[in-house]
Design a protein around this motif. Sequence first.
Motif, mmCIF file in Angstrom:
data_model
loop_
_atom_site.group_PDB
_atom_site.id
_atom_site.type_symbol
_atom_site.label_atom_id
_atom_site.label_comp_id
_atom_site.label_asym_id
_atom_site.label_seq_id
_atom_site.Cartn_x
_atom_site.Cartn_y
_atom_site.Cartn_z
ATOM 1 N N UNK A 142 0.815 -1.222 0.000
ATOM 2 C CA UNK A 142 0.000 0.000 0.000
ATOM 3 C C UNK A 142 0.842 1.263 0.000
ATOM 4 N N UNK A 143 2.072 1.173 -0.470
ATOM 5 C CA UNK A 143 3.031 2.274 -0.361
ATOM 6 C C UNK A 143 2.496 3.592 -0.920
ATOM 7 N N UNK A 144 1.737 3.578 -2.006
ATOM 8 C CA UNK A 144 1.290 4.820 -2.627
ATOM 9 C C UNK A 144 -0.087 5.286 -2.201
ATOM 10 N N UNK A 145 -0.692 4.627 -1.195
ATOM 11 C CA UNK A 145 -2.082 4.941 -0.852
ATOM 12 C C UNK A 145 -2.220 6.275 -0.133
ATOM 13 N N UNK A 146 -1.334 6.564 0.819
ATOM 14 C CA UNK A 146 -1.417 7.824 1.569
ATOM 15 C C UNK A 146 -0.057 8.095 2.178
ATOM 16 N N UNK A 147 0.033 9.166 2.967
ATOM 17 C CA UNK A 147 1.319 9.592 3.513
ATOM 18 C C UNK A 147 1.836 8.668 4.603
ATOM 19 N N UNK A 148 0.980 7.798 5.149
ATOM 20 C CA UNK A 148 1.405 6.939 6.244
ATOM 21 C C UNK A 148 2.507 5.977 5.805
ATOM 22 N N UNK A 149 2.340 5.380 4.636
ATOM 23 C CA UNK A 149 3.236 4.289 4.247
ATOM 24 C C UNK A 149 4.635 4.768 3.851
ATOM 25 N N UNK A 150 4.806 5.877 3.115
ATOM 26 C CA UNK A 150 6.171 6.393 2.924
ATOM 27 C C UNK A 150 6.838 6.780 4.240
ATOM 28 N N UNK A 151 6.079 7.358 5.176
ATOM 29 C CA UNK A 151 6.656 7.713 6.472
ATOM 30 C C UNK A 151 7.031 6.459 7.250
ATOM 31 N N UNK A 152 6.211 5.415 7.144
ATOM 32 C CA UNK A 152 6.499 4.154 7.830
ATOM 33 C C UNK A 152 7.742 3.489 7.264
ATOM 34 N N UNK A 153 7.923 3.593 5.953
ATOM 35 C CA UNK A 153 9.028 2.894 5.287
ATOM 36 C C UNK A 153 10.397 3.369 5.783
ATOM 37 N N UNK A 154 10.475 4.607 6.283
ATOM 38 C CA UNK A 154 11.756 5.130 6.762
ATOM 39 C C UNK A 154 12.049 4.711 8.199
ATOM 40 N N UNK A 155 11.193 3.885 8.783
ATOM 41 C CA UNK A 155 11.357 3.466 10.174
ATOM 42 C C UNK A 155 11.522 1.948 10.229
ATOM 43 N N UNK A 156 12.639 1.494 10.748
ATOM 44 C CA UNK A 156 12.851 0.056 10.877
ATOM 45 C C UNK A 156 12.078 -0.486 12.073
#
Length: 374
Positions: A27-41
């Motif tokens: 769901x990476x492109x669905x909303x701002x949550x997933x790009x922000x989540x991706x930068x957090x291990x």
Amino acid sequence: MPCADDTQRIAAEARRALDICNACQFCDGYCAVFPALKSRRLVSAEDLTFLSNLCHNCRSCHHACQYAPPHAFDLNLPKSLSLVRQQSYRDHVWPPLLRGRLPHAGWPAVAVMAAVVLSAVALVVVPALLWVPPETLFGRQSGPGAFYRLVPWRVIAGVAGGVMLWSLLAIGFSVASFWRGMGPAPAGVPLLPALRDALSDAATLRNLGGGGAGCNDRDEGFSQARRRFHHALFYGVMLCFASTSMATVYDHLLGWPAPYPLTSLPVLLGSLGGVGMVIGTAGLASLKLRADPAPVAASLTGADCALLALLFLVAASGLGLLALRETAAMGPLLLVHLGLVLGWFATLPYSKSLHAPFRFAALLRAAMERRGRG
């Protein structure tokens, strides 16, 4: 109100869901949550506060998720983030003495809001019944200054202004606490460009686009209805505040006391704003009541609908006052409208209304992180 064990359980479930989402990234492109989540291990408590308020609850990720029920992972990210988001309102409310003590969900929250609003209406209506002559209160009033024959301007401005000042102060301190609760802000990022990005995201409700096709308002089908009703409500409120500001200019700078002609700028702005609020609140309530219950935290629906009902009554009473201001109904309608507005102002820092400044703060933090990553 949730106990410590409930709070820990809610946080643990949200962290588990986000860990699975971070591994999947479908769901990476669905909303701002997933790009922000991706930068957090690893997802910390501060990350949960940030990500839950960055989520706009469009529910598209739930209907696209391969790990949603009946899968063994039983993943329900929108519901998990909704519960964490609701907890963040309780954790950062101001003054701190109220933290963990005010209900924000279920029937207790509805009861508290109803009690505050009814008290505000009584605060306006009872003194008027005691001190305003019946022939004035229930008689036909017209011409410049008609409103102030019932309730003096100084009383309106003093009481409403004092309550609104307190609410703005409480919201400001709550947002400052929430900002710190999201953890340290990215260093070396210019604030103004990030602020411009956040304002654009908030004004367009880009994150209610569900990746472009829209939200899953009622089921797995895409729709822009929720986005449009949010726009109608938000811009309706802004138009009403613009109307009040313009009326202040008319009264204090130009010396023209209310009520104003139907073609005047305060009346036109207020009418458009009231209609927008009625459409927005009715539409959002309809969507909530008919929504797919699976990705929804059912305990939050009552408080959400109570706020929508209050905003609907504020707008509807204002439109009714405009329509009947030349009749004997003007006096009672004015008192009820002022009481409802006062109740709305009083509940602003302690209801679902707090989601708006918290969400904007989360959007600003996300914009700063995007610019920091280049």
